[in-house]
Scaffold this motif. Structure first.
Motif, PDB file in Angstrom:
ATOM      1  N   ALA A 110      66.832 -28.112 -29.958  1.00  0.00           N
ATOM      2  CA  ALA A 110      65.864 -28.613 -30.944  1.00  0.00           C
ATOM      3  C   ALA A 110      65.733 -30.122 -30.856  1.00  0.00           C
ATOM      4  CB  ALA A 110      66.299 -28.200 -32.352  1.00  0.00           C
ATOM      5  N   GLY A 111      66.847 -30.816 -30.600  1.00  0.00           N
ATOM      6  CA  GLY A 111      66.793 -32.267 -30.434  1.00  0.00           C
ATOM      7  C   GLY A 111      65.927 -32.665 -29.247  1.00  0.00           C
ATOM      8  N   ALA A 112      66.023 -31.886 -28.159  1.00  0.00           N
ATOM      9  CA  ALA A 112      65.182 -32.170 -26.989  1.00  0.00           C
ATOM     10  C   ALA A 112      63.705 -31.988 -27.322  1.00  0.00           C
ATOM     11  CB  ALA A 112      65.579 -31.250 -25.837  1.00  0.00           C
ATOM     12  N   PHE A 113      63.389 -30.940 -28.072  1.00  0.00           N
ATOM     13  CA  PHE A 113      61.994 -30.711 -28.460  1.00  0.00           C
ATOM     14  C   PHE A 113      61.496 -31.784 -29.416  1.00  0.00           C
ATOM     15  CE2 PHE A 113      62.794 -26.198 -27.186  1.00  0.00           C
ATOM     16  CZ  PHE A 113      61.799 -26.132 -26.219  1.00  0.00           C
ATOM     17  N   LEU A 114      62.367 -32.276 -30.298  1.00  0.00           N
ATOM     18  CA  LEU A 114      61.970 -33.364 -31.201  1.00  0.00           C
ATOM     19  C   LEU A 114      61.610 -34.618 -30.407  1.00  0.00           C
ATOM     20  CD1 LEU A 114      64.569 -33.040 -34.130  1.00  0.00           C
ATOM     21  CD2 LEU A 114      62.147 -32.432 -34.169  1.00  0.00           C
ATOM     22  N   ILE A 115      62.317 -34.840 -29.312  1.00  0.00           N
ATOM     23  CA  ILE A 115      62.012 -35.992 -28.469  1.00  0.00           C
ATOM     24  C   ILE A 115      60.708 -35.779 -27.709  1.00  0.00           C
ATOM     25  CG2 ILE A 115      62.791 -37.327 -26.482  1.00  0.00           C
ATOM     26  CD1 ILE A 115      64.288 -37.926 -29.028  1.00  0.00           C
ATOM     27  N   ILE A 116      60.491 -34.553 -27.237  1.00  0.00           N
ATOM     28  CA  ILE A 116      59.292 -34.280 -26.429  1.00  0.00           C
ATOM     29  C   ILE A 116      58.031 -34.317 -27.290  1.00  0.00           C
ATOM     30  CG2 ILE A 116      58.107 -32.525 -25.062  1.00  0.00           C
ATOM     31  CD1 ILE A 116      60.904 -31.607 -24.116  1.00  0.00           C
ATOM     32  N   PHE A 117      58.056 -33.618 -28.420  1.00  0.00           N
ATOM     33  CA  PHE A 117      56.854 -33.515 -29.253  1.00  0.00           C
ATOM     34  C   PHE A 117      56.696 -34.685 -30.223  1.00  0.00           C
ATOM     35  CE2 PHE A 117      57.785 -29.016 -28.172  1.00  0.00           C
ATOM     36  CZ  PHE A 117      56.612 -28.744 -27.480  1.00  0.00           C
ATOM     37  N   ARG A 118      57.789 -35.367 -30.552  1.00  0.00           N
ATOM     38  CA  ARG A 118      57.775 -36.562 -31.392  1.00  0.00           C
ATOM     39  C   ARG A 118      57.028 -36.386 -32.715  1.00  0.00           C
ATOM     40  NH1 ARG A 118      56.894 -41.729 -27.344  1.00  0.00           N
ATOM     41  NH2 ARG A 118      58.567 -41.221 -25.891  1.00  0.00           N
ATOM     42  N   PRO A 119      57.457 -35.452 -33.549  1.00  0.00           N
ATOM     43  CA  PRO A 119      56.839 -35.353 -34.880  1.00  0.00           C
ATOM     44  C   PRO A 119      57.176 -36.557 -35.752  1.00  0.00           C
ATOM     45  CG  PRO A 119      58.732 -33.900 -34.735  1.00  0.00           C
ATOM     46  CD  PRO A 119      58.509 -34.442 -33.360  1.00  0.00           C
ATOM     47  N   PHE A 120      58.249 -37.261 -35.398  1.00  0.00           N
ATOM     48  CA  PHE A 120      58.614 -38.491 -36.097  1.00  0.00           C
ATOM     49  C   PHE A 120      59.479 -39.334 -35.172  1.00  0.00           C
ATOM     50  CE2 PHE A 120      61.630 -35.167 -37.331  1.00  0.00           C
ATOM     51  CZ  PHE A 120      62.828 -35.712 -36.948  1.00  0.00           C
ATOM     52  N   ASN A 121      59.599 -40.617 -35.501  1.00  0.00           N
ATOM     53  CA  ASN A 121      60.416 -41.556 -34.732  1.00  0.00           C
ATOM     54  C   ASN A 121      61.429 -42.219 -35.652  1.00  0.00           C
ATOM     55  OD1 ASN A 121      58.978 -41.267 -32.199  1.00  0.00           O
ATOM     56  ND2 ASN A 121      57.307 -42.423 -33.150  1.00  0.00           N
TER      57      ASN A 121
END
Length: 284
Positions: A110-121
């Motif tokens: 999930a952390g990898a997907f958060l980085i790829i899709f970037r819903p927030f920074n």
């Protein structure tokens, strides 16, 4: 049995093992320093290239973990342990750990997907997994969120990715939603005009879009106004509280009466209905 010869052999073996142990410790210390230096240099290079802080932290964490695994394998090779066998053992252990710690790997994915899709920074103000606050770090397995009451909350990445995410920092401005109660006797058009003029003077309230003040609903006390100024996310609470003060002060300066609930009671002996204003004791 030649104890002297045995002692000499044992001494030689212990000396050889001790030297290797000291060498392994030195190799670990030097390797750790080199890894820290390499991570720092990599961080500076990323910053010079204006890479997102979120992506920087994630890549540095992955790089640090990978280099430490390589260092451990090198130390084992220094002791003469077959590293290919160790690699196979590590892979088998990874499978076993993956089966036992499925939730941990889910957080990693999930952390990898958060980085790829970037819903927030990092630095964004969000609501995710039921937690509202400013993102301070997106790690390999968890995300750190600092809540408005200054409490650091650690949330699993999988829980965030599986839930709805609200990013209040994504858009350039947001709306403040407040209500203002009017009495039946007040001219709502005048109240709307006064409020719009007063709210427009509040610091950090945007002129485009202009504040909205309209009748939202009605209740027994009278019409209820929806008061909606717009501002950037950084000034939300300042505008929120200042708008509440503006409503109070504007209505007070205009001399508006305090809103009171009114209803009509029809008596069987009376010919007409009379408006009744209940007292506080009657309401209680």
């Amino acid at each position: 049995m030649d104890f002297k010869q045995i002692g000499e052999v044992a001494s030689a073996l212990l000396t050889q093992f001790g030297l290797k142990l000291i060498g392994a410790i030195l190799l670990w210390i030097v390797g750790q320093k080199l890894i820290e230096l390499g991570v720092k240099l990599l961080k500076r290079a990323f910053k010079r290239q204006n890479v997102e802080p979120t992506l920087i932290n994630y890549l540095l964490n992955i790089t640090g973990v990978t280099l430490r695994i390589v260092l451990i394998v090198a130390i084992l090779g220094f002791f003469g342990i077959e590293t290919t066998s160790f690699a196979a053992l590590l892979a088998a252990a990874g499978v076993a750990i993956g089966a036992a710690w499925g939730g941990l790997l889910a957080n990693f994915a999930a952390g990898a997907f958060l980085i790829i899709f970037r819903p927030f920074n990092v630095g964004d103000f969000i609501t995710a997994a039921g937690v509202t606050g400013t993102v301070t770090e997106i790690g390999l397995f968890t995300t750190s969120i600092n809540t408005p009451d200054n409490v650091l909350t650690i949330v699993g990445n999988n829980k965030i990715f599986a839930d709805n995410i609200q990013n209040f920092s994504f858009n350039p401005y947001r709306r403040v939603d407040l209500l203002a109660q009017l009495s039946h006797d007040v001219d709502h058009n005048q109240a709307i005009t006064l409020l719009k003029a007063r709210i427009s003077q509040i610091a950090n309230v945007l002129n485009n879009p202009a504040p909205d003040v309209e009748i939202f609903t009605f209740n027994l006390a009278g019409p209820v106004l929806a008061v909606r100024p717009y501002c950037s996310n950084d000034h939300y609470w300042q505008v929120y509280f200042d708008t509440n003060k503006a409503i109070r002060e504007t209505f007070g300066e205009a001399g508006y009466p305090v809103p009171e609930q009114r209803y009509t009671v029809n008596g069987s002996s009376g010919d007409s209905a009379q408006p009744i204003i209940p007292t506080s004791s009657e309401i209680g």
